[in-house]
Design a protein around this motif. Structure first.
Motif, short mmCIF file in Angstrom:
data_model
loop_
_atom_site.label_atom_id
_atom_site.label_comp_id
_atom_site.label_asym_id
_atom_site.label_seq_id
_atom_site.Cartn_x
_atom_site.Cartn_y
_atom_site.Cartn_z
N LEU A 115 0.66 -1.22 0.00
CA LEU A 115 -0.17 -0.19 -0.08
C LEU A 115 0.85 1.21 0.09
O LEU A 115 2.01 1.08 0.55
CB LEU A 115 -0.81 0.02 1.35
N VAL A 116 0.22 2.42 -0.64
CA VAL A 116 0.79 3.54 -0.63
C VAL A 116 -0.10 4.93 -0.04
O VAL A 116 -1.29 4.30 -0.36
CB VAL A 116 1.37 3.89 -1.97
N ILE A 117 0.30 5.88 0.28
CA ILE A 117 -0.69 6.90 0.47
C ILE A 117 -0.68 7.81 -1.15
O ILE A 117 -0.02 7.92 -1.63
CB ILE A 117 -0.26 8.03 1.37
N VAL A 118 -2.09 7.96 -1.41
CA VAL A 118 -2.30 8.83 -2.41
C VAL A 118 -3.13 10.21 -2.08
O VAL A 118 -3.83 10.17 -1.32
CB VAL A 118 -3.22 8.18 -3.67
N THR A 119 -2.65 11.17 -2.93
CA THR A 119 -3.32 12.62 -2.78
C THR A 119 -3.95 13.04 -4.10
O THR A 119 -2.91 12.58 -5.02
CB THR A 119 -2.70 13.61 -1.82
N PRO A 120 -4.79 14.01 -4.24
CA PRO A 120 -4.87 14.81 -5.55
C PRO A 120 -3.70 15.55 -5.84
O PRO A 120 -2.81 15.89 -5.01
CB PRO A 120 -6.15 15.58 -5.26
N PRO A 121 -3.53 15.84 -7.11
CA PRO A 121 -2.51 16.67 -7.30
C PRO A 121 -2.45 18.16 -6.89
O PRO A 121 -3.44 18.52 -6.43
CB PRO A 121 -2.93 17.06 -9.11
N GLY A 122 -1.13 18.28 -6.29
CA GLY A 122 -1.19 19.70 -5.50
C GLY A 122 -1.16 19.45 -3.99
O GLY A 122 -0.88 20.31 -3.13
N ASN A 123 -1.81 18.04 -3.72
CA ASN A 123 -1.69 17.74 -2.20
C ASN A 123 -2.22 19.03 -1.38
O ASN A 123 -1.39 19.46 -0.69
CB ASN A 123 -0.44 17.31 -2.05
N PRO A 124 -3.56 19.54 -1.56
CA PRO A 124 -3.94 20.57 -0.74
C PRO A 124 -4.16 20.61 0.70
O PRO A 124 -3.73 21.32 1.32
CB PRO A 124 -5.36 20.56 -1.37
N GLN A 169 -15.86 4.57 3.63
CA GLN A 169 -15.00 3.36 3.61
C GLN A 169 -15.64 2.63 2.34
O GLN A 169 -16.72 2.28 2.23
CB GLN A 169 -15.21 2.56 4.79
N GLU A 170 -15.10 2.43 1.14
CA GLU A 170 -15.26 1.80 -0.12
C GLU A 170 -15.41 0.29 -0.26
O GLU A 170 -14.68 -0.38 0.43
CB GLU A 170 -14.61 2.73 -1.16
N PRO A 171 -16.18 0.12 -1.12
CA PRO A 171 -16.50 -1.35 -1.61
C PRO A 171 -15.18 -1.93 -1.99
O PRO A 171 -15.01 -3.23 -2.02
CB PRO A 171 -17.61 -1.41 -2.35
N ASN A 172 -14.22 -1.40 -2.73
CA ASN A 172 -13.06 -1.90 -3.23
C ASN A 172 -12.08 -0.71 -3.49
O ASN A 172 -12.21 0.47 -3.26
CB ASN A 172 -13.29 -2.30 -4.69
N VAL A 173 -10.75 -1.07 -3.80
CA VAL A 173 -9.80 -0.29 -3.67
C VAL A 173 -9.92 0.72 -4.61
O VAL A 173 -9.33 1.90 -4.66
CB VAL A 173 -8.29 -0.97 -3.53
N ARG A 174 -10.33 0.18 -5.97
CA ARG A 174 -10.63 1.32 -7.33
C ARG A 174 -11.46 2.48 -7.04
O ARG A 174 -11.26 3.58 -7.35
CB ARG A 174 -11.14 0.50 -8.37
N ALA A 175 -12.23 1.99 -5.93
CA ALA A 175 -13.45 3.14 -5.54
C ALA A 175 -12.71 4.40 -4.76
O ALA A 175 -12.79 5.33 -5.00
CB ALA A 175 -14.66 2.54 -4.77
N VAL A 176 -11.59 3.82 -4.00
CA VAL A 176 -10.90 4.81 -3.08
C VAL A 176 -9.87 5.53 -4.12
O VAL A 176 -9.92 6.96 -4.04
CB VAL A 176 -9.86 3.91 -2.26
N LEU A 177 -9.35 5.08 -5.04
CA LEU A 177 -8.49 5.47 -6.09
C LEU A 177 -9.39 6.46 -6.80
O LEU A 177 -8.86 7.95 -7.07
CB LEU A 177 -8.00 4.75 -6.91
N GLY A 178 -10.44 6.17 -6.99
CA GLY A 178 -11.45 7.11 -7.83
C GLY A 178 -11.90 8.44 -7.19
O GLY A 178 -11.98 9.47 -7.60
N LYS A 179 -12.26 8.35 -5.80
CA LYS A 179 -12.45 9.59 -5.06
C LYS A 179 -11.28 10.34 -4.93
O LYS A 179 -11.55 11.70 -5.13
CB LYS A 179 -12.99 9.08 -3.62
N VAL A 180 -10.16 10.17 -4.88
CA VAL A 180 -8.91 10.83 -4.67
C VAL A 180 -8.67 11.44 -6.11
O VAL A 180 -8.40 12.76 -6.15
CB VAL A 180 -7.78 10.12 -4.37
N ARG A 181 -8.63 10.58 -7.09
CA ARG A 181 -8.61 11.27 -8.22
C ARG A 181 -9.35 12.51 -8.94
O ARG A 181 -9.13 13.38 -9.45
CB ARG A 181 -8.78 10.24 -9.54
#
Length: 255
Positions: A115-124, A169-181
């Motif tokens: 696992l890694v931490i992800v943030t949107p571009p600019g990391n507000p 809390q999302e049903p899969n990891v791709r949903a987590v990624l989608g919200k951050v994107r």
């Protein structure tokens, strides 16, 4: 319930399964063309690499194609228990695979992840490490605890001694990624491979090895498969060099 030991594919056994699968005369597709179409239930974090792997496998195994149903591993297990027609399954953790051990052949680990931490571009929110995930007002999104990525995330945060309050809390990891994107979250925990697939849509911050968890991806043939030889050939192929090259290029670690 008998729990089967999950092991990496061995060379001799792998070759035997591939020969058996390729030599099968049971290519009895419902479309009457003589081709076999396999349905593989696969963890959502494998979406990109498995789409490419299906094309590569089909080129190497004439008359056999692979279609995937991607979802969180806990959803895949539920589908298996409900009797959804499929030929093989690949989960993002060994615990889920063991929970359906009576429904599968012997599993083999085909890849690892972390696992890694992800943030949107600019990391507000100015997130750089795990401790930053506990800051007040942070919109943190995690996978649900019943999802492998969610359980791994909880273990990582426990190791770091960080208490967090996710906004969802999302049903899969791709949903987590989608919200951050989409900028709907300030940060999330996803697999390194998911972060890589997002490219410049997210910023990625590694988690120290002593706090991180290595995820294992086991694959197995389902006992109810109508094409057991071809399904076994696909599972075995996932441990071959061509498949490992694809997995490594996508950021997975291979056994």
């Amino acid at each position: 319930m008998t729990v089967k030991k999950i092991r990496p594919l061995a060379g001799a056994a792998l070759s035997a399964v591939l020969l058996a699968g390729c030599g099968s005369g049971d290519a009895d597709s419902a479309n009457g063309t003589g081709d076999t179409s396999l349905t593989v239930l696969a963890a959502a974090s494998l979406t990109d690499v498995f789409t490419e792997a299906a094309d590569r496998f089909a080129r190497e195994h004439e008359g056999v194609t692979v279609e995937f149903s991607f979802a969180g591993s806990q959803e895949l297990a539920a589908q298996i228990r409900q009797g959804v027609p499929a030929d093989a399954v690949v989960t993002a953790d060994t615990a889920t695979m063991e929970s359906v051990a009576e429904e599968t052949g012997e599993p083999a680990v085909i890849a690892h992840n972390e696992l890694v931490i992800v943030t949107p571009p600019g990391n507000p929110a100015g997130v750089e490490d795990l401790t930053d995930l506990a800051q007040d007002g942070l919109r943190l999104v995690l996978a649900a605890p019943e999802v492998p990525a969610g359980r791994y995330g909880e273990e990582i945060l426990d190791r770091a001694g960080v208490n967090v309050t996710p906004v969802s809390q999302e049903p899969n990891v791709r949903a987590v990624l989608g919200k951050v994107r989409l900028g709907e979250a300030d940060a999330g925990l996803v697999y390194a491979t998911d972060a890589a697939s997002a490219g410049e849509d997210v910023l990625t911050f590694p988690i120290p090895a002593e706090q991180n968890v290595i995820a294992a991806y086991p694959a197995a043939v389902l006992n109810t498969s109508e094409h057991p030889d071809e399904a076994a050939a696909f599972v075995a192929w996932l441990g071959t060099e061509p498949a490992r090259e694809l997995l490594t290029a996508a950021g997975f670690l291979t056994p």
